[in-house]
Design an enzyme around this catalytic site. Structure first.
Site, mmCIF file in Angstrom:
data_model
loop_
_atom_site.group_PDB
_atom_site.id
_atom_site.type_symbol
_atom_site.label_atom_id
_atom_site.label_comp_id
_atom_site.label_asym_id
_atom_site.label_seq_id
_atom_site.Cartn_x
_atom_site.Cartn_y
_atom_site.Cartn_z
ATOM 1 N N ALA A 79 0.842 -1.198 0.000
ATOM 2 C CA ALA A 79 0.000 0.000 0.000
ATOM 3 C C ALA A 79 0.879 1.250 0.000
ATOM 4 C CB ALA A 79 -0.922 -0.004 1.211
ATOM 5 N N ASN A 80 0.277 2.413 0.103
ATOM 6 C CA ASN A 80 1.030 3.665 0.225
ATOM 7 C C ASN A 80 0.297 4.600 1.180
ATOM 8 O OD1 ASN A 80 -0.804 5.524 -1.313
ATOM 9 N ND2 ASN A 80 -0.379 4.032 -2.937
ATOM 10 N N ARG A 81 0.859 5.775 1.411
ATOM 11 C CA ARG A 81 0.381 6.659 2.469
ATOM 12 C C ARG A 81 -0.727 7.615 2.041
ATOM 13 N NH1 ARG A 81 3.490 6.030 6.825
ATOM 14 N NH2 ARG A 81 5.617 5.270 6.502
#
Ligand code: C5P
Length: 223
Positions: free
Chosen positions: A29-31
């Site tokens: 995932a990412n932020r």
């Protein structure tokens, strides 16, 4: 019946991160928080548009007056976007994961005592923005985002051409933009570059929605 400058228009918005499964319990995932994309969806609805918001996993409530399609992976996001066409405009604000796990395990990967960690091979995800920009049912106005930490404007100008979209909203994410409440953006169009001041994300969204409404009101000009 909705009133406002975007009444009768359908706008597609992507927002949030994507989650790319590694196995049934793990993902890449990412932020991205989805705050900017969700604010844009709300701002477009406030101008009377029918909005389809295709959102990755976020901790935000669904914006009022918007039809939200919840997805997890990039491939699901692309399928939901294509299913939402036709649209008068598309704004791709999602932080789509560039890569997914090449081979998704159907069972949880087991940690075997003494064995080395399993290799994680990656496969390239579809580019949703570029796909919509080249689509047979291309929305009349296609807008992408560019999150950069350096050379923000030159990179955005190059990205606009590479992706085939009409506008790029370039944001400088070198500070606390990701997950934060404010954003400093530059709007890159065919005509040039506009530097917007540092603004709350809701205000960036309102300005962008107003610009989009003005553009769609000019049927003769190519965005
Ligand atoms: O290529 P890059 O991620 O820098 O481009 C950012 C823009 O492209 C954003 O508008 C993002 O929503 C879109 N994008 C996409 N699908 C991808 C990667 C990026 O729609 N797989």
């Amino acid at each position: 019946q909705a009133a406002g400058p975007l009444a009768g228009r359908h706008v597609l918005v992507t927002s949030g991160p994507t989650h790319e499964p590694i196995d049934p319990v793990r993902y890449i995932a990412n932020r991205s928080s989805g705050r900017q994309g969700h604010a844009i969806a709300a701002a477009l609805a406030a101008l009377g548009a029918r909005v389809t918001l295709v959102s990755g996993p976020v901790a935000l409530p669904d914006p009022a007056g918007v039809s939200v399609v919840h997805v997890e992976s990039a491939r699901e996001m692309l399928a939901a976007c294509e299913a939402a066409l036709p649209a008068d405009a598309a704004i791709c604000a999602a932080a789509v994961a560039d890569w997914r796990s090449a081979g998704e395990a159907t069972q949880k990967l087991k940690k075997v005592p003494g064995a080395p960690p399993p290799p994680l091979a990656l496969a390239l995800n579809p580019d949703i923005l570029a796909t919509l920009a080249a689509h047979a049912r291309r929305p009349g106005l296609v807008v992408g985002f560019a999150a950069e930490t350096e050379n923000v404007v030159p990179n955005a100008i190059a990205k606009r051409r590479r992706k085939g979209c009409d506008w790029i909203v370039a944001n400088d994410v070198s500070g606390d933009v990701m997950g934060g409440a404010e954003n400093t953006v530059h709007l890159v169009t065919e005509a040039g570059v506009e530097d917007w001041p540092r603004l709350p994300k809701a205000e960036v969204a309102a300005r962008l929605a107003a610009r989009l409404a003005a553009q769609l009101a000019e049927p003769e000009t190519r965005p």
